[in-house]
Design a protein around this motif. Structure first.
Motif, PDB file in Angstrom:
ATOM      1  N   MET A 113       0.901  -1.061  -0.070  1.00 27.88           N
ATOM      2  CA  MET A 113       0.127  -0.038   0.036  1.00 27.88           C
ATOM      3  C   MET A 113       0.841   1.157  -0.050  1.00 27.88           C
ATOM      4  SD  MET A 113      -2.772  -1.083  -0.552  1.00 27.88           S
ATOM      5  CE  MET A 113      -3.621   0.387  -0.827  1.00 27.88           C
ATOM      6  N   PHE A 116      -5.189   1.069  -9.652  1.00 26.22           N
ATOM      7  CA  PHE A 116      -6.062   0.204  -8.937  1.00 26.22           C
ATOM      8  C   PHE A 116      -7.485   0.059  -9.401  1.00 26.22           C
ATOM      9  CE2 PHE A 116      -3.225   0.655  -4.810  1.00 26.22           C
ATOM     10  CZ  PHE A 116      -2.661  -0.739  -5.241  1.00 26.22           C
ATOM     11  N   ILE A 170      -7.523  -5.555  -7.290  1.00 25.30           N
ATOM     12  CA  ILE A 170      -6.997  -6.768  -6.089  1.00 25.30           C
ATOM     13  C   ILE A 170      -8.134  -6.881  -5.238  1.00 25.30           C
ATOM     14  CG2 ILE A 170      -4.427  -5.897  -6.259  1.00 25.30           C
ATOM     15  CD1 ILE A 170      -4.787  -4.825  -3.793  1.00 25.30           C
ATOM     16  N   THR A 204     -10.818  -7.180  -2.223  1.00 28.29           N
ATOM     17  CA  THR A 204     -11.218  -6.603  -1.136  1.00 28.29           C
ATOM     18  C   THR A 204     -11.793  -7.514  -0.119  1.00 28.29           C
ATOM     19  OG1 THR A 204     -13.262  -5.863  -1.792  1.00 28.29           O
ATOM     20  CG2 THR A 204     -11.601  -4.608  -2.560  1.00 28.29           C
ATOM     21  N   ALA A 205     -12.172  -7.122   1.095  1.00 28.99           N
ATOM     22  CA  ALA A 205     -12.849  -7.728   1.689  1.00 28.99           C
ATOM     23  C   ALA A 205     -14.105  -8.335   1.235  1.00 28.99           C
ATOM     24  CB  ALA A 205     -13.204  -6.945   3.234  1.00 28.99           C
ATOM     25  N   ALA A 206     -14.801  -7.552   0.291  1.00 31.21           N
ATOM     26  CA  ALA A 206     -16.006  -8.327  -0.127  1.00 31.21           C
ATOM     27  C   ALA A 206     -15.525  -9.509  -1.078  1.00 31.21           C
ATOM     28  CB  ALA A 206     -16.470  -7.042  -0.905  1.00 31.21           C
ATOM     29  N   CYS A 217      -8.248   3.393  -3.117  1.00 27.98           N
ATOM     30  CA  CYS A 217      -7.346   2.370  -1.931  1.00 27.98           C
ATOM     31  C   CYS A 217      -7.993   2.717  -0.659  1.00 27.98           C
ATOM     32  CB  CYS A 217      -5.864   2.633  -1.966  1.00 27.98           C
ATOM     33  SG  CYS A 217      -5.284   3.975  -1.298  1.00 27.98           S
ATOM     34  N   LEU A 250     -16.284  -2.161   3.979  1.00 30.83           N
ATOM     35  CA  LEU A 250     -14.918  -2.189   3.587  1.00 30.83           C
ATOM     36  C   LEU A 250     -14.266  -2.530   2.322  1.00 30.83           C
ATOM     37  CD1 LEU A 250     -13.587  -4.304   7.016  1.00 30.83           C
ATOM     38  CD2 LEU A 250     -13.914  -1.842   6.760  1.00 30.83           C
ATOM     39  N   ASP A 251     -15.432  -2.582   1.578  1.00 31.18           N
ATOM     40  CA  ASP A 251     -14.842  -2.729   0.184  1.00 31.18           C
ATOM     41  C   ASP A 251     -14.085  -1.715  -0.702  1.00 31.18           C
ATOM     42  OD1 ASP A 251     -15.016  -4.221  -1.960  1.00 31.18           O
ATOM     43  OD2 ASP A 251     -16.955  -3.175  -3.017  1.00 31.18           O
ATOM     44  N   ASN A 274     -11.620  -0.014   0.862  1.00 39.44           N
ATOM     45  CA  ASN A 274     -10.225  -0.146   1.491  1.00 39.44           C
ATOM     46  C   ASN A 274      -9.521  -1.268   0.870  1.00 39.44           C
ATOM     47  OD1 ASN A 274     -12.227   1.371   3.617  1.00 39.44           O
ATOM     48  ND2 ASN A 274     -10.291   2.007   4.195  1.00 39.44           N
ATOM     49  N   LEU A 275      -8.249  -0.942   0.570  1.00 39.68           N
ATOM     50  CA  LEU A 275      -7.354  -2.188   0.284  1.00 39.68           C
ATOM     51  C   LEU A 275      -6.487  -2.234   1.221  1.00 39.68           C
ATOM     52  CD1 LEU A 275      -6.481  -1.119  -3.648  1.00 39.68           C
ATOM     53  CD2 LEU A 275      -8.206  -2.563  -2.826  1.00 39.68           C
TER      54      LEU A 275
END
Lengths: 779, 159
Positions: free
Chosen positions: A206, A705, A710, A712-714, B43, B127-128, B130-131
């Motif tokens: 990051m 991005f 990449i 994600t939590a989803a 991000c 949280l989608d 946030n990377l």
């Protein structure tokens, strides 16, 4: 088990965790250095071109522009940016600035200006003339006679005796032989071959690549930089700029992730040269689009196997062939190729005949580098599917097959010796292996056997269902440090109140190694982790360590910490014995106090140190230690994935993923799980959605991005993380071995095996994007 | 130019350009807890609260929010007095490199304010934006659950 630890094996809070969560800990670009000038790099618009002229006169007239650096005014000193021990097994094939650009985005020149906006305006005013050359863009054709040679300069060299043939576009080549594969094929019931391809990918740490430099009050250069390798960086910067090592201080602040990307002295030589020339503070922080192209990437590979086996599944011979696209520079070329063999072939160690051939070829595309998994990730795509094919053909359950054939405690592999890093490796025996336990626990957690039968394409009645399920598995290993190459050292001193300064060369890049190494020190010293004060990675203050790579820190730096703390413990006992008027062997240390054995008579660490410093001996209680690794104990991991394929859209959804990992004793279980889960999710993202898309002229089209997605939590499936019990690595500190890399190897082949289970078809190209899946389903 | 902004509950004189993004204005004036990860709004490392709504600070001009209140992660709590969310992130093992964490803390704050008892699916969806490349998000999801539990006065034995 020897497991009654007080600090080790406990999930203590990460020592920098709170400061990071609030934002008070500082990363490179957070350091407030007044009037810091900026560098902007001009990217090459061409994949391959010779620079014939640079006219920077208009830019230099602009207010706020300080200088323009290019091959015209920066001395050409060939070096490698690979942050490895000297002598590096990577060719010296780059200069700070060159008169040739070798990929779209390569640096043409650098503008130094008072601020970013001025620098960007100045870049637009610089006129560069190019002699455009035909680029080499297809790595499978790199060696062809018609393909351009990427490195035609006469001064590129390889400083150790390994194959470097730029006249053939070969950056490195390596072979290793055990037994005789041809003989093995003849003894086999069946021989089969297959070919697989893996793609470019980025670390996506990051924090972008960042370096700041200034001249301190004594005229020395200070570099604050986001690096995994501060000591290698100091050495490489010195070589590339001719600034003496004695004039350079490299400080690693908090690092926003690395995963191998920052095992590279990439920005530091540029900043060092600029600061040294102008004697002002200067920074170079890449933008995300530059990070994708200009910083290092994961090498794409073509992997072939040829395997001979018997009807009972016994493998008689295997040839693994790896062709690596190293891109424009050969940084980490040889060592990443080597790991395709060295981190894979020992897993099934009873194969009598093994051949490994590896080659890294140049292209005019972004340069590869170190990336978590380091070649093993690419190689397992082929190898793990190969095992799956053998099991399917022979009617053997995969889990049972691995349990029968995997390397066991007390065993070794000829490959350890046959394949090192640019030289032969070192033989060692496996001291700990709980892979069988991992396989059993993982299989149980996912209900392997019954689901495998239920989902198998062989048992599917309705062939026209839209959503079909599959299950797959695989087993993986990595290493812990590079034997007889990696070295770590430590300094500890004691303070008046019984606290200890722990000065580490080791580099915490976000993994938590500062915490883990403090836990080891606290355990030895019989004190609380709050009494361990860590400073790491400052070349002026801390002793040498190779840095954070090769899964070495917990294992090797941990050994150095343990060793050093034991020396301190001895000194404390000596002082305590004198103070309490008994023999040293009659002293016990407990919770920051020294006791006379079997009595309540004691003195505190604070009293001991205070009297040592001020009253009695008048000495500083201190010690140093350095350790070289003598083996590379592999961590092991068994992976299982359950997937759903949408046959209409080609989308693969991972529903459930189970990892069961043996990393020895987890020094910090929560942080160890974090390594497993981070590597796994990075691997899932790599397997399913990540890829570089290039234009026909070699220009990366998705360098942000927004387009390079990449996970994600989803996107997460249900994930179950199991850590093996009762594993104790005797060669490691408190039974530990590594954990950081091994789990990134799983997703590509395990999903591919699940795809086979569901469809009866094999996947040969990662990533498994919908269009590729539809193509395969349509065949 | 210099303008007064209300940041973390205090009026502060900020040096900025008319075209500074909020991210640039904050970082240039010492609010380095707001991180620059991509500058394309993808991000989440630069998330801040603007009038209590989470916003990617790289995507708006500072001057456009001049009269609104701005809160950064450090505004929610510092090491001396950390917020429940920040503590939960540390306790759950959700902080690795920590570059993304201040942004996640802001997202978590926004979620829990609207929805004090989120389901796992609601957490993942919140949280989608946030990377994170270090954690694989699993411990982050644990942290959000832990923070919710603590905010609701639930027992905590996970420390």
């Amino acid at each position: 088990m020897k497991n009654n630890f007080k600090t080790v094996n406990h999930s203590v809070r990460k020592i920098d965790g709170l400061g990071l969560a609030t934002g008070e800990e500082l990363f490179t670009d957070d350091y407030d250095i007044r009037d810091c000038a900026v560098i902007k790099l001009m990217p090459s618009p061409y994949a391959y071109a010779e620079i014939t002229d640079i006219d920077e006169s208009e830019a230099l007239k602009m207010e706020g522009v300080i200088d323009v650096l290019s091959y015209k005014n920066v001395e050409r000193i060939m070096h490698t940016t690979a942050g490895q021990s000297y002598p590096e097994p990577a060719p010296y094939d780059c200069a700070i600035f060159d008169n040739t650009v070798r990929f779209v985005g390569d640096k043409v020149l650098a503008v130094i200006a008072e601020d970013e906006k001025t620098a960007l305006k100045a870049i637009k005013k610089i006129k560069v003339k190019y002699n455009i050359l035909e680029p080499a863009l297809d790595y499978e054709k790199s060696e062809d006679r018609e393909t351009s040679r990427v490195h035609t300069e006469k001064d590129a060299i390889q400083i150790i005796p390994i194959k470097f043939q730029p006249e053939k576009n070969i950056a490195s080549e390596v072979n290793a032989v055990v037994g005789d594969v041809e003989k093995g094929y003849k003894e086999s019931d069946e021989v089969m071959e297959d070919t697989f391809y893996t793609q470019y990918a980025h670390h996506c740490m990051m924090e972008p690549s960042s370096t700041k430099g200034y001249i301190d009050g004594r005229g020395r250069l200070v570099l604050i930089t986001s690096t995994q390798v501060p000591f290698h960086t100091r050495r490489i910067v010195s070589h590339a700029t001719k600034i003496p090592v004695s004039k350079i201080r490299v400080i690693k602040p908090r690092i926003g992730g690395g995963f191998g990307n920052k095992q590279e002295a990439l920005l530091e030589p540029i900043v060092a040269f600029a600061v040294w020339k102008h004697r002002i503070p200067i920074k170079l922080i890449l933008k995300r689009d530059e990070v994708f192209v200009f910083s290092r990437t994961r090498h794409p590979f073509r992997i072939k196997y040829k395997v001979g086996f018997n009807k009972n599944g016994e493998i008689k011979a295997i040839h693994l062939d790896a062709l690596q696209n190293t891109g424009a520079f050969g940084t980490h070329a040889l060592t990443v190729v080597s790991c395709v063999g060295s981190k894979i072939l020992p897993l099934l160690n009873k194969i009598p005949n093994m051949l490994f051939t590896g080659k890294a070829v140049y292209t005019n595309l972004p340069a590869g580098g170190a990336y978590r998994g380091y070649g093993a990730t690419q190689g397992y795509f082929a190898y793990t599917q190969m095992i799956d094919v053998i099991c399917e053909k022979c009617g053997i359950d995969q889990a049972e097959y691995y349990k029968k054939w995997h390397i066991k405690t007390g065993e070794t592999s000829e490959i350890f010796k046959a394949l090192g890093e640019g030289k032969p490796g070192h033989i060692f025996k496996i001291d700990s292996c709980e892979l069988t336990q991992c396989i059993d626990k993982g299989a149980e957690a996912i209900d392997w056997k019954s689901k495998k039968a239920k989902y198998s394409f062989k048992n599917k009645k309705n062939k026209n269902e839209r959503y079909i399920k599959g299950i797959g598995m695989g087993c993986f290993m990595q290493g812990s440090s590079v034997p007889y190459i990696d070295m770590a050292s430590v300094y500890i001193k004691m303070n008046d109140d019984g606290s200890f300064n722990l000065n580490l060369g080791a580099t915490d890049l976000g993994t938590g190694s500062d915490t883990v190494l403090s836990q080891i020190a606290a355990e030895v010293l019989e004190t609380s982790i709050n009494n361990i004060l860590v400073i790491s990675s400052d070349t002026d203050v801390t002793p040498f360590d190779v840095g954070a790579y090769a899964s070495s820190t917990t294992y090797l730096s941990g050994l150095a910490v343990k060793d050093c703390a034991e020396k301190i413990k001895k000194i404390i006992k000596k002082h305590a014995a004198k103070k309490l008027a008994v023999k040293e062997e009659d002293i016990d240390l407990f919770e920051g106090n020294a006791f006379i054995k079997g009595s309540k008579d004691s003195c505190s660490y604070g009293e001991i140190c205070t009297s040592a410093m001020h009253i009695d001996e008048m000495e500083q209680i201190q010690a140093t230690s350095s350790r070289v690794s003598k083996s590379s104990p592999p961590p092991f991991s068994a992976h299982f994935a359950e997937i759903v394929i949408d046959t209409l859209t080609g989308n693969i959804k991972v529903e459930k993923y189970v990892t069961a990992t043996d990393c020895g004793v987890c020094i910090n279980p929560k942080l160890a799980e974090g390594q497993v889960e981070g590597a796994l999710v990075n691997g899932l993202s790599y397997a399913l959605i990540e890829d570089y898309s290039f234009s026909k002229k070699g220009n990366m089209m998705n360098n942000g991005f927004g387009k390079y997605k990449i996970y994600t939590a989803a996107d997460l499936p249900e994930i179950i993380t199991i850590m093996a019990e009762n594993s104790y690595e005797n060669t490691g500190p408190y039974g530990a071995k590594s954990v950081a890399e091994v789990c990134i190897n799983g997703p590509i082949p395990v999903i591919a095996n699940a795809f086979y289970n569901a469809t009866g078809k094999r996947l040969h190209k990662a990533p498994f994007k919908p269009e590729y899946i539809l193509e395969i389903l349509g065949e | 130019m210099k303008e007064i902004f209300n940041i973390n509950g205090k009026n502060k004189k900020i040096e900025l350009r008319p075209d500074s993004t909020l991210l640039e204005a904050l970082r240039d004036n010492g609010f380095t807890e707001v991180k620059n990860g991509c500058e394309e709004g993808q991000c989440g490392a630069c998330l801040v609260l603007v009038d209590d709504v989470s916003v990617n600070s790289c995507q708006i001009l500072a001057m456009s929010v001049k009269d609104q209140t701005i809160v950064t992660s450090k505004g929610l709590g510092d090491q001396h007095k950390p917020s429940i969310i920040q503590e939960a992130y540390v306790d759950a093992g959700a902080v690795q490199c920590g570059f993304c964490t201040p942004g996640f803390v802001i997202s978590t704050y926004s979620l829990l304010k609207k929805n004090p008892n989120p389901t796992e699916e609601e957490i993942k969806s919140a949280l989608d934006g946030n990377l994170c490349r270090c954690t694989g998000y699993i411990k982050i999801i644990d942290a959000v659950k832990l923070a919710a539990k603590r905010m609701n006065g639930g027992e905590d034995n996970e420390k």
